[in-house]
Write an enzyme that holds these catalytic residues in place. Structure first.
Site, short mmCIF file in Angstrom:
data_model
loop_
_atom_site.label_atom_id
_atom_site.label_comp_id
_atom_site.label_asym_id
_atom_site.label_seq_id
_atom_site.Cartn_x
_atom_site.Cartn_y
_atom_site.Cartn_z
N ILE A 185 0.86 -1.18 0.00
CA ILE A 185 0.00 0.00 0.00
C ILE A 185 0.90 1.25 0.00
O ILE A 185 1.05 1.94 1.01
CB ILE A 185 -0.97 0.01 1.20
CG1 ILE A 185 -1.76 -1.29 1.28
CG2 ILE A 185 -1.93 1.19 1.11
CD1 ILE A 185 -2.72 -1.40 2.45
N PRO A 186 1.56 1.51 -1.14
CA PRO A 186 2.38 2.71 -1.21
C PRO A 186 1.51 3.96 -1.07
O PRO A 186 0.38 3.98 -1.57
CB PRO A 186 3.04 2.63 -2.59
CG PRO A 186 2.28 1.63 -3.36
CD PRO A 186 1.54 0.76 -2.38
N HIS A 187 2.00 4.95 -0.37
CA HIS A 187 1.20 6.15 -0.16
C HIS A 187 2.09 7.36 0.02
O HIS A 187 3.26 7.24 0.35
CB HIS A 187 0.26 5.98 1.04
CG HIS A 187 0.94 5.53 2.29
ND1 HIS A 187 1.29 4.22 2.52
CD2 HIS A 187 1.35 6.21 3.38
CE1 HIS A 187 1.88 4.11 3.70
NE2 HIS A 187 1.93 5.31 4.24
N GLY A 188 1.49 8.50 -0.21
CA GLY A 188 2.22 9.75 -0.07
C GLY A 188 1.27 10.90 0.17
O GLY A 188 0.05 10.76 0.04
#
Length: 147
Positions: free
Chosen positions: A64-67
């Site tokens: 769950i890559p997030h930014g």
């Protein structure tokens, strides 16, 4: 949480990216294509900055890559099913084939946490994950995650 509010059908993709960097670039390109005010480079840098803190690979082939971005006012999501799993430095050291990427406004910390929690919960459902892995095309991938 209603996923259709943050995930556009055009942001669900079955792909063969080959590496962690390439899948993050794909996510960035999908977002930039749907949101012309965002550049793929700023999206990529936001996701990469978070990955440098620690991998967002949560195990079982899922990440769950997030930014955070100051240039958006609502969460934006992308779902990618990799046709070939990619090394992602996940907590269980297994490659990743399902990525749910999320961008949120920098000032909306609670929204960010709530959305991440909701996605982690959805992706902990073994039936959902099984259906995502069986999806044959982008439209089916979108239907499964938004059902």
């Amino acid at each position: 949480m209603e996923l259709r509010t943050i995930l556009q059908p055009e942001c669900a993709s079955c792909a063969t990216p080959g590496s962690k960097k390439k899948v993050l670039e794909l996510v960035s390109d999908l977002i930039a294509a749907q949101y012309p005010t965002l550049s793929s480079q700023e999206v990529f840098e936001s996701l990469l900055a978070r990955e440098k803190v620690g991998s967002t690979g949560i195990g079982n082939g899922i990440a769950i890559p997030h930014g955070k971005l100051t240039t958006i006012d609502h969460p934006i999501a992308v779902l990618v099913k990799c046709t070939e799993p990619v090394p992602f430095d996940a907590i269980d050291n297994q490659p990743v084939d399902i990525l749910f990427a999320l961008l949120v406004p920098a000032e909306q910390c609670q929204t960010h946490l709530a959305t991440l929690a909701a996605m982690a919960e959805k992706l902990s459902d073994k039936q959902v994950v099984k259906q995502l892995r069986k999806a044959q095309d982008d439209a089916e991938l979108f239907r499964v995650i938004t059902a």
